[in-house]
Design a protein around this motif. Structure first.
Motif: not given
Length: 395
Positions: A55-56, A60-64, A332-339, A343-347
């Motif tokens: 998933v990470r 993180a893959d910019r071709t996606m 280290t969770h990916v609840a806010f996504g990754f790459g 999520c820009v508003g995670q903080q």
């Protein structure tokens, strides 16, 4: 000649009696077929990616390409041939996405968000004052979980809170998987028209808010409206559902409430991992051939990165199906996504959750569920998981 087996459907059914757990199929897939084809409600096949590492890697893959974000695949009425709108920060890729993200990221830094903590805390206290002034029963969703993030995002963006009923109603339609295409388009048009008028007013009379600053940032009106819609909807839907669902979890784990009071930061990270309210994962489309796990994904194929499956991966989170506030490295969770599209508003979400849960259990130590859990209605038909109402009692 034997017919080829049908592609299995995207797992959508949660285990009976376990409303906090994702579909049980994910655990089996992580063991035996961590990247496998499924048929999505939107009508297309996609690679379902269930392991944390994969998933990470996908995110993180910019071709996606993120053009199908956030969860178009889960909507049976989705149009898969759509054009991405200018200003869609969650769907644009590459330089177009980076340009928009740079416009808003300064508003959501740790420093800027921490400056809002006192305001969030005052909202929590004032809503608890009002709730506790009434007889000892309330719906936590309507009286606490929904208004706090709505007020905060309105304050930050510069949206009149008096208009909340309108944007909350349209937002609910936009994240529903039961809404028809016509209903979704109507909600989108209604909210877009509202935001266009608001941005025109900001251009004429700017204030100290994000929408005023964006209105003079060199964006077209279409970009402003679509970007504003993304920020407004995402800015309250996910956090409101997390506050209510986290409260329910803690009502069922009363021994864990002390951790929330003593170490809200650690508790919130584990709750984000454990609940992962973006329930159908996020959609990506390969723009070139790429290896994902043991499979070769071809250009043009779709992939679903399943966040709540990744956050229950035993290889990364031992005892993953258990709520454990002593867990090492819960962030280290990916609840806010990754790459690039994390999520820009995670903080801001973190601060809202910390203050809401800490304030609630400090002020109402005898809080309890006001009905049997079997009476609760969960949001199985929305992109963001939660509970529709949360009757509570105290005293």
């Amino acid at each position: 000649m034997t017919a080829a087996p049908a592609t299995p459907a995207l797992p959508t059914t949660r285990p009976a009696g376990c409303p906090f757990d994702p579909p049980a199929t994910y655990a089996a897939l992580r063991e035996t077929a961590p990247t496998s084809k499924v048929r999505c409600p939107a009508g297309m096949d996609a690679w379902l990616v269930t392991r944390y590492a994969d998933v990470r890697a996908v995110l993180a893959d910019r071709t996606m390409s993120s053009r199908g974000a956030s969860s178009v695949h889960a909507n049976p009425n989705a149009d898969l041939d759509f054009e991405v709108s200018p200003g869609s920060i969650i769907q644009l890729d590459g330089a177009d996405h980076s340009r928009l993200r740079k416009k808003v990221i300064p508003e959501f830094t740790v420093r800027r968000v921490e400056a809002l903590r006192g305001y969030v805390r005052s909202l929590v206290d004032s809503h608890l004052d009002a709730m506790l002034a009434e007889p000892g029963r309330a719906d936590l969703v309507q009286e606490f979980a929904l208004p706090i993030p709505s007020l905060v995002i309105c304050e930050l963006l510069g949206v009149p809170y008096a208009d909340r009923a309108h944007f909350q109603r349209q937002s609910a339609t936009l994240v529903s998987t039961d809404a028809t295409r016509e209903e979704g388009e109507q909600a989108y048009d209604s909210l877009s028209g509202y935001l266009a008028e608001l941005f025109v007013a900001k251009q004429r009379n700017p204030q100290d808010d994000l929408f005023s600053r964006l209105s003079v940032a060199g964006l077209t009106m279409e970009e402003l409206v679509v970007l504003g819609l993304s920020l407004l909807v995402a800015g309250h839907e996910t956090t409101a559902n997390m506050i209510a669902l986290s409260t329910l979890v803690l009502l069922e784990h009363p021994g864990q409430r002390e951790v929330v009071l003593a170490s809200p930061e650690r508790a919130v990270e584990e709750l984000l991992r454990y609940l992962s309210v973006v329930q159908w994962g996020v959609l990506r489309q390969a723009t070139s051939d790429v290896q994902v796990g043991s499979h070769r994904v071809r250009a043009g194929e779709w992939l679903v990165a399943v966040l709540n499956s990744a956050n229950r991966d035993e290889e990364v989170f031992p005892g993953a199906d258990k709520l454990d506030f002593d867990r090492e490295s819960p962030r280290t969770h990916v609840a806010f996504g990754f790459g690039a599209h994390q999520c820009v508003g995670q903080q801001l979400a973190r601060v809202e959750l910390q203050e809401a849960l800490k304030g609630l259990f400090r002020r109402v130590p005898d809080l309890r569920l006001g009905v049997g859990r079997e009476e609760l209605e969960f949001k199985h038909n929305t992109l963001v998981y939660g509970v529709r109402e949360l009757p509570i009692a105290w005293g």
